[in-house]
Design a protein around this motif. Structure first.
Motif, PDB file in Angstrom:
ATOM      1  N   ALA A  16       0.766  -1.255   0.021  1.00  0.00           N
ATOM      2  CA  ALA A  16       0.024  -0.005  -0.135  1.00  0.00           C
ATOM      3  C   ALA A  16       0.677   1.183   0.029  1.00  0.00           C
ATOM      4  N   GLY A  17       2.062   1.372   0.474  1.00  0.00           N
ATOM      5  CA  GLY A  17       2.888   2.422   0.666  1.00  0.00           C
ATOM      6  C   GLY A  17       3.313   2.885  -0.776  1.00  0.00           C
ATOM      7  N   GLU A  21       1.175   7.798  -1.795  1.00  0.00           N
ATOM      8  CA  GLU A  21       1.228   9.357  -2.258  1.00  0.00           C
ATOM      9  C   GLU A  21       0.318   9.703  -3.426  1.00  0.00           C
ATOM     10  N   PHE A  27      -3.309   0.312   4.836  1.00  0.00           N
ATOM     11  CA  PHE A  27      -4.256  -0.511   5.732  1.00  0.00           C
ATOM     12  C   PHE A  27      -4.238   0.114   7.006  1.00  0.00           C
ATOM     13  N   ASN A  99      -1.172  -4.846  -3.903  1.00  0.00           N
ATOM     14  CA  ASN A  99      -2.452  -3.898  -4.006  1.00  0.00           C
ATOM     15  C   ASN A  99      -3.463  -4.276  -5.111  1.00  0.00           C
ATOM     16  N   VAL A 156      -8.460 -11.026  -2.549  1.00  0.00           N
ATOM     17  CA  VAL A 156      -8.238 -11.990  -1.761  1.00  0.00           C
ATOM     18  C   VAL A 156      -8.311 -11.597  -0.215  1.00  0.00           C
ATOM     19  N   GLY A 159      -7.647 -15.797   5.097  1.00  0.00           N
ATOM     20  CA  GLY A 159      -8.079 -17.208   5.209  1.00  0.00           C
ATOM     21  C   GLY A 159      -8.186 -17.748   3.563  1.00  0.00           C
ATOM     22  N   GLU A 160      -8.086 -16.768   2.688  1.00  0.00           N
ATOM     23  CA  GLU A 160      -8.298 -17.323   1.268  1.00  0.00           C
ATOM     24  C   GLU A 160      -6.921 -17.357   0.529  1.00  0.00           C
ATOM     25  N   VAL A 161      -6.606 -18.222  -0.437  1.00  0.00           N
ATOM     26  CA  VAL A 161      -5.265 -18.583  -0.920  1.00  0.00           C
ATOM     27  C   VAL A 161      -4.953 -17.258  -1.785  1.00  0.00           C
ATOM     28  N   LEU A 209       8.803   3.844   3.907  1.00  0.00           N
ATOM     29  CA  LEU A 209       8.843   5.005   4.645  1.00  0.00           C
ATOM     30  C   LEU A 209       9.462   4.844   5.961  1.00  0.00           C
ATOM     31  N   GLU A 210       9.320   3.687   6.643  1.00  0.00           N
ATOM     32  CA  GLU A 210       9.896   3.276   8.021  1.00  0.00           C
ATOM     33  C   GLU A 210      10.304   1.705   7.829  1.00  0.00           C
ATOM     34  N   PRO A 225      10.005   8.500   1.434  1.00  0.00           N
ATOM     35  CA  PRO A 225       8.924   8.332   0.719  1.00  0.00           C
ATOM     36  C   PRO A 225       9.204   7.535  -0.796  1.00  0.00           C
TER      37      PRO A 225
HETATM   38  C1  BJW Z   1       5.077   4.125   2.689  1.00  0.00           C
HETATM   39  C2  BJW Z   1       4.377   5.210   2.343  1.00  0.00           C
HETATM   40  C3  BJW Z   1       5.295   6.083   1.491  1.00  0.00           C
HETATM   41  C4  BJW Z   1       3.479   4.509   3.839  1.00  0.00           C
HETATM   42  N1  BJW Z   1       6.384   5.618   0.858  1.00  0.00           N
HETATM   43  N2  BJW Z   1       6.192   3.631   1.983  1.00  0.00           N
HETATM   44  C5  BJW Z   1      -0.382 -16.038  12.159  1.00  0.00           C
HETATM   45  C6  BJW Z   1       0.977 -16.107  11.524  1.00  0.00           C
HETATM   46  C7  BJW Z   1       0.970 -16.087  10.121  1.00  0.00           C
HETATM   47  C8  BJW Z   1       0.269 -15.853   9.298  1.00  0.00           C
HETATM   48  C9  BJW Z   1      -1.039 -16.010   9.794  1.00  0.00           C
HETATM   49  C10 BJW Z   1      -1.140 -16.100  11.086  1.00  0.00           C
HETATM   50  N3  BJW Z   1      -2.900 -16.198  11.112  1.00  0.00           N
HETATM   51  C11 BJW Z   1      -3.431 -15.962   9.982  1.00  0.00           C
HETATM   52  C12 BJW Z   1      -2.398 -16.017   9.014  1.00  0.00           C
HETATM   53  C13 BJW Z   1      -2.440 -15.735   7.417  1.00  0.00           C
HETATM   54  C14 BJW Z   1      -2.860 -14.631   7.261  1.00  0.00           C
HETATM   55  C15 BJW Z   1      -2.063 -13.603   7.761  1.00  0.00           C
HETATM   56  O1  BJW Z   1      -1.035 -13.159   7.304  1.00  0.00           O
HETATM   57  N4  BJW Z   1      -2.562 -12.901   8.676  1.00  0.00           N
HETATM   58  C16 BJW Z   1      -1.632 -11.953   9.421  1.00  0.00           C
HETATM   59  C17 BJW Z   1      -2.858 -10.723   9.833  1.00  0.00           C
HETATM   60  C18 BJW Z   1      -1.004 -12.269  10.529  1.00  0.00           C
HETATM   61  N5  BJW Z   1      -2.808 -14.303   5.726  1.00  0.00           N
HETATM   62  C19 BJW Z   1      -3.543 -15.057   4.866  1.00  0.00           C
HETATM   63  O2  BJW Z   1      -4.992 -15.517   5.338  1.00  0.00           O
HETATM   64  C20 BJW Z   1      -3.777 -15.231   3.232  1.00  0.00           C
HETATM   65  N6  BJW Z   1      -3.702 -16.324   2.854  1.00  0.00           N
HETATM   66  C21 BJW Z   1      -2.942 -17.381   3.176  1.00  0.00           C
HETATM   67  O3  BJW Z   1      -2.129 -17.419   4.018  1.00  0.00           O
HETATM   68  O4  BJW Z   1      -3.344 -18.476   2.645  1.00  0.00           O
HETATM   69  C22 BJW Z   1      -2.829 -19.672   2.985  1.00  0.00           C
HETATM   70  C23 BJW Z   1      -1.686 -20.195   1.827  1.00  0.00           C
HETATM   71  C24 BJW Z   1      -0.747 -19.237   1.369  1.00  0.00           C
HETATM   72  C25 BJW Z   1       0.123 -19.495   0.506  1.00  0.00           C
HETATM   73  C26 BJW Z   1       0.024 -20.849  -0.325  1.00  0.00           C
HETATM   74  C27 BJW Z   1      -1.111 -21.751  -0.024  1.00  0.00           C
HETATM   75  C28 BJW Z   1      -1.946 -21.102   1.357  1.00  0.00           C
HETATM   76  C29 BJW Z   1      -4.579 -14.059   2.728  1.00  0.00           C
HETATM   77  C30 BJW Z   1      -3.887 -12.561   2.912  1.00  0.00           C
HETATM   78  C31 BJW Z   1      -5.109 -11.682   2.359  1.00  0.00           C
HETATM   79  C32 BJW Z   1      -4.819 -10.226   2.705  1.00  0.00           C
HETATM   80  N7  BJW Z   1      -5.704  -9.399   2.298  1.00  0.00           N
HETATM   81  C33 BJW Z   1      -5.752  -7.837   2.378  1.00  0.00           C
HETATM   82  C34 BJW Z   1      -7.138  -7.456   1.886  1.00  0.00           C
HETATM   83  C35 BJW Z   1      -6.962  -7.474   0.177  1.00  0.00           C
HETATM   84  C36 BJW Z   1      -8.505  -6.723  -0.113  1.00  0.00           C
HETATM   85  C37 BJW Z   1      -8.573  -5.327   0.095  1.00  0.00           C
HETATM   86  O5  BJW Z   1      -7.853  -4.292  -0.346  1.00  0.00           O
HETATM   87  O6  BJW Z   1      -9.343  -5.088   0.946  1.00  0.00           O
HETATM   88  O7  BJW Z   1      -4.588  -7.532   1.628  1.00  0.00           O
HETATM   89  S1  BJW Z   1      -5.283  -7.433   3.861  1.00  0.00           S
HETATM   90  C38 BJW Z   1      -4.354  -6.122   3.452  1.00  0.00           C
HETATM   91  O8  BJW Z   1      -3.057  -6.317   4.035  1.00  0.00           O
HETATM   92  C39 BJW Z   1      -4.119  -6.114   1.834  1.00  0.00           C
HETATM   93  C40 BJW Z   1      -3.061  -5.750   1.644  1.00  0.00           C
HETATM   94  O9  BJW Z   1      -2.490  -6.266   0.388  1.00  0.00           O
HETATM   95  C41 BJW Z   1      -2.131  -6.583   2.825  1.00  0.00           C
HETATM   96  C42 BJW Z   1      -0.785  -5.915   3.109  1.00  0.00           C
HETATM   97  O10 BJW Z   1      -0.879  -4.613   3.475  1.00  0.00           O
HETATM   98  P1  BJW Z   1       0.314  -3.570   3.159  1.00  0.00           P
HETATM   99  O11 BJW Z   1       0.293  -3.485   1.789  1.00  0.00           O
HETATM  100  O12 BJW Z   1       1.539  -4.149   3.722  1.00  0.00           O
HETATM  101  O13 BJW Z   1      -0.172  -2.250   3.806  1.00  0.00           O
HETATM  102  P2  BJW Z   1       0.080  -1.775   5.312  1.00  0.00           P
HETATM  103  O14 BJW Z   1      -0.818  -0.681   5.447  1.00  0.00           O
HETATM  104  O15 BJW Z   1       0.195  -2.757   6.110  1.00  0.00           O
HETATM  105  O16 BJW Z   1       1.514  -1.233   4.877  1.00  0.00           O
HETATM  106  C43 BJW Z   1       2.027   0.023   4.236  1.00  0.00           C
HETATM  107  C44 BJW Z   1       3.454   0.255   4.320  1.00  0.00           C
HETATM  108  O17 BJW Z   1       3.686   1.374   3.492  1.00  0.00           O
HETATM  109  C45 BJW Z   1       4.076   0.711   5.916  1.00  0.00           C
HETATM  110  O18 BJW Z   1       5.059   0.041   6.113  1.00  0.00           O
HETATM  111  C46 BJW Z   1       4.219   2.124   5.898  1.00  0.00           C
HETATM  112  O19 BJW Z   1       5.352   2.368   6.448  1.00  0.00           O
HETATM  113  C47 BJW Z   1       4.603   2.317   4.312  1.00  0.00           C
HETATM  114  N8  BJW Z   1       4.366   3.553   3.655  1.00  0.00           N
HETATM  115  N9  BJW Z   1       3.657   5.487   3.347  1.00  0.00           N
HETATM  116  C48 BJW Z   1       6.877   4.256   1.299  1.00  0.00           C
HETATM  117  N10 BJW Z   1       4.698   7.273   1.047  1.00  0.00           N
END
Ligand code: BJW
Length: 239
Positions: A16-17, A21, A27, A99, A156, A159-161, A209-210, A225
């Motif tokens: 998402a980072g 901008e 998220f 994303n 996705v 809990g979904e793949v 960013l961090e 950034p």
């Molecule tokens: C900047 C900036 C700037 C800001 N410049 N940078 C316990 C342990 C381990 C795993 C699990 C567990 N319990 C459950 C799980 C699995 C689970 C999981 O990971 N849960 C965690 C909460 C622990 N995962 C799943 O369920 C996934 N499926 C799965 O594992 O299936 C099993 C399997 C896998 C592989 C093979 C076979 C089977 C599915 C995950 C689905 C995630 N879905 C979402 C929603 C999508 C739809 C929607 O948009 O609504 O995806 S959740 C959300 O998080 C979205 C994102 O893609 C994802 C990641 O977020 P992201 O992009 O990192 O954003 P942020 O906000 O977290 O971070 C932003 C960053 O940007 C920060 O670091 C800032 O510093 C930075 N930033 N401004 C540069 N200007």
């Protein structure tokens, strides 16, 4: 980046980072809350089953919002890298994004894997066909293919793949450099790619960013950034 083998194949993971901008909320900004719901409680199949109107409203709002946003300098720089890197080195660049917006494509990238799906697709759970979709889903429009009123956002949820994992792991196996941009490292399996890539011999670089949760797994972190650090890194590679 220290002592390293020649870099040919590059795998880039974005989060998402990279779109922050462009005006798209990350998220975990605003405490990861939307109208007092935790994102983890909206982005699940259980939430959709329990309260479909809430979930559809959340996605309708975000689908409309992204259509008013524009790619930023980070998206454009990554497209420039994809265009020029193969000519320079014979290597490949693959962009794997978490994303669900289309800003990488609108910035000019062509080799993009949307591992968490796309806002601009609707998935019919009756006929299993995905259709390009720009409007709302809250009013239960019919599927353009089978007419069933069973369209859901093609994203996705927890809990979904995630999509195209086989292709992603194949690319990680061939990668000489793995770069993670603007992701918190909180969500798996994407958060584990740095360890996978490193164990397979790739150099690893984080641009954020961090520091992310998995920052210690990277050979190098550059903080700032995305609109600044990504173009600077691309220029350095293409120089
Ligand atoms: C900047 C900036 C700037 C800001 N410049 N940078 C316990 C342990 C381990 C795993 C699990 C567990 N319990 C459950 C799980 C699995 C689970 C999981 O990971 N849960 C965690 C909460 C622990 N995962 C799943 O369920 C996934 N499926 C799965 O594992 O299936 C099993 C399997 C896998 C592989 C093979 C076979 C089977 C599915 C995950 C689905 C995630 N879905 C979402 C929603 C999508 C739809 C929607 O948009 O609504 O995806 S959740 C959300 O998080 C979205 C994102 O893609 C994802 C990641 O977020 P992201 O992009 O990192 O954003 P942020 O906000 O977290 O971070 C932003 C960053 O940007 C920060 O670091 C800032 O510093 C930075 N930033 N401004 C540069 N200007």
């Amino acid at each position: 980046m220290g002592d390293m083998r020649e870099i040919r194949n590059i795998v880039i993971l974005t989060g998402a980072g990279v779109s922050a901008e462009s005006g798209i909320d990350t998220f975990r900004s605003a405490g990861g809350l939307w109208e007092n719901h935790r994102v983890e409680d909206v982005a699940t199949p259980d939430a959709f089953a329990r309260d479909p109107n809430l979930v559809l409203r959340f996605y309708d709002m975000r689908r409309a919002a992204i259509q008013e946003k524009e790619p930023n300098a980070a998206h454009v720089a990554l497209a420039r890298l994809e265009e020029h890197w193969p000519q320079r080195t014979g290597g490949k660049v693959l962009l794997v994004t978490q994303n669900v917006d289309d800003l990488h494509e609108r910035g000019g990238s062509r080799r993009v894997i949307h591992m968490h799906g796309e806002h601009l697709n609707a998935w019919c759970t009756s006929c299993d066909v995905r259709s390009r979709w720009w409007g709302p889903l809250i009013d239960r429009p019919p599927c353009p293919v089978c007419s069933a009123r069973t369209l859901r956002p093609d994203v996705v949820w927890f809990g979904e793949v995630p999509y195209r994992m086989g292709e992603i792991f194949a690319a990680l196996r061939e990668a000489d450099l793995f770069v993670s941009i603007g992701t918190s490292g909180a969500v798996y399996p994407a958060a584990g790619f740095v360890k996978n890539a490193r164990e397979l011999g790739a150099q690893t670089l984080e641009l954020n960013l961090e520091r992310s949760q998995g920052s210690h797994h990277f050979h190098e972190s550059r903080l700032g950034p995305a609109s600044e650090v990504v173009p600077a890194w691309v220029e350095e590679l293409l120089r």
